[in-house]
Design an enzyme around this catalytic site. Structure first.
Site, short mmCIF file in Angstrom:
data_model
loop_
_atom_site.label_atom_id
_atom_site.label_comp_id
_atom_site.label_asym_id
_atom_site.label_seq_id
_atom_site.Cartn_x
_atom_site.Cartn_y
_atom_site.Cartn_z
N THR A 50 -1.49 0.17 -2.75
CA THR A 50 -1.67 -1.37 -2.44
C THR A 50 -2.83 -1.78 -2.02
O THR A 50 -3.17 -2.89 -2.37
CB THR A 50 -0.54 -1.39 -1.14
OG1 THR A 50 0.61 -0.70 -1.55
CG2 THR A 50 -0.49 -2.62 -0.82
N TYR A 137 -1.02 12.96 -1.19
CA TYR A 137 -0.37 11.68 -1.75
C TYR A 137 0.05 11.93 -2.86
O TYR A 137 -0.43 12.05 -4.14
CB TYR A 137 -1.48 10.54 -2.05
CG TYR A 137 -0.66 9.13 -2.19
CD1 TYR A 137 0.49 8.83 -2.22
CD2 TYR A 137 -1.59 8.21 -2.40
CE1 TYR A 137 1.25 7.62 -2.78
CE2 TYR A 137 -1.24 6.98 -2.84
CZ TYR A 137 0.00 6.61 -2.86
OH TYR A 137 0.83 5.33 -3.13
N LYS A 165 2.92 12.81 1.54
CA LYS A 165 3.66 11.49 1.31
C LYS A 165 4.33 11.49 0.13
O LYS A 165 3.85 11.52 -1.00
CB LYS A 165 2.48 10.49 1.36
CG LYS A 165 2.78 8.97 1.06
CD LYS A 165 1.60 8.00 0.97
CE LYS A 165 1.99 6.45 1.03
NZ LYS A 165 1.96 6.15 -0.29
#
Length: 301
Positions: A50, A137, A165
């Site tokens: 993001t 991630y 994550k």
């Protein structure tokens, strides 16, 4: 944020990096960060997907890291350090640690598809340069690399791996719990599991994830905190009121991608300029803009 001790049902808010072709809009970034500080989220994530880290120079990323840490008011800050070259990852890692990051986030970014062995060596190399925790991630949509649970288990043995994550969980509650349990069985108890993919948040938290790595919380932290509170209370479904607010958001995320939608939300809140994405990414179409305009008042009520 974990600091090697998983904490139950936390909210980590991931920020947009507003920018145009002239550079990063630092004032807008600070305005957005202040919303998260005011809401006292558990941690703040910068320079994730993001945060458009892949579109920024190393110097711009270092500047964003500095701004985030200067204005976070004591809230832990997780900094994304993913890059195509291992040497750049190490440079960003060193800079973020020196700046005071509480934790780092690393995705296996590549142009050529990576092998399991290459990903293992990436994390092993970075781990040897760490003084702070690292979050793995797992974002196959963006990186085109799919972690096996076995690889996660192997990486989780590295001394500074503190969290994983994951991209989401199955729709069925039993299947979701089984998916998290399979991963949990392969990692140390000190490594937390965080769910991303905002539409999966409540399902993931109820399935045993420790925290929610949230895109929406980067713009609407109060709404997301209420959802985390529901999970902490053992609720398996959204209240009708929250469901009415959030289902249209998830539909927009699915249609346009969460980055484009939260960028439009930030613009509608006058936190950023209308065009705050790096080209070739563009603002969503007029139909999407109208939908966001209708949703924003529901999320601010």
């Amino acid at each position: 944020m974990t600091n090697h001790q998983p904490r139950v049902k936390e909210l980590s808010a991931f920020m947009l990096t507003p920018m145009n072709e002239s550079g990063v809009d630092e004032k807008a970034f600070i305005r957005m960060l202040q919303r998260l500080v005011d809401a006292r989220v558990d941690s703040i994530g910068v320079l994730g997907s993001t945060g458009s880290y892949g579109y920024l120079t190393l110097q711009a990323r270092k500047r964003i890291t500095k701004l985030a840490l200067e204005h976070a008011d004591g809230i832990p800050v997780m900094v994304g350090v993913g890059a195509l070259r291992t040497r750049d990852v190490l440079e960003l890692t060193e800079d973020a640690q020196k700046a005071g990051a509480s934790e780092l986030l690393l995705a296996p970014v590549s142009y050529q598809k990576l092998t399991d062995d290459e990903v293992w060596h990436l994390y092993d190399t970075v781990n040897r340069h760490l003084a702070v925790p690292l979050c793995v991630y797992d974002n196959p949509v963006t990186t085109h690399f799919s972690f096996s649970d076995e690889l996660h288990g192997r990486l989780a043995q590295l001394s500074h791996i503190a969290s994983i994550k994951i991209p989401g969980v199955p729709d069925d509650a039993a299947a979701a719990a089984a998916r998290v349990a399979r991963l949990r069985a392969l990692i140390p108890p000190t490594v937390s599991i965080g769910v991303s993919g905002d539409a999966f948040a409540l399902r993931g938290l109820n399935a045993g994830c420790d925290l929610w790595y949230s895109v929406l919380a980067g713009v609407f932290p109060a709404v997301c905190r209420r959802l985390v509170s529901l999970a902490a209370q053992g609720e398996s479904r959204l209240t009708p009121e929250m469901d009415a607010r959030l289902q249209p958001v998830w539909a927009l995320f699915q249609r346009y991608g969460s980055l484009r939608v939260v960028a439009e939300m930030a613009a509608q809140l006058a936190l950023t300029q209308q065009d705050s994405l790096p080209l070739p990414l563009r603002r969503i179409d007029s139909e999407g803009v109208a939908a966001v305009k209708a949703i924003v008042p529901l999320l601010t009520a």
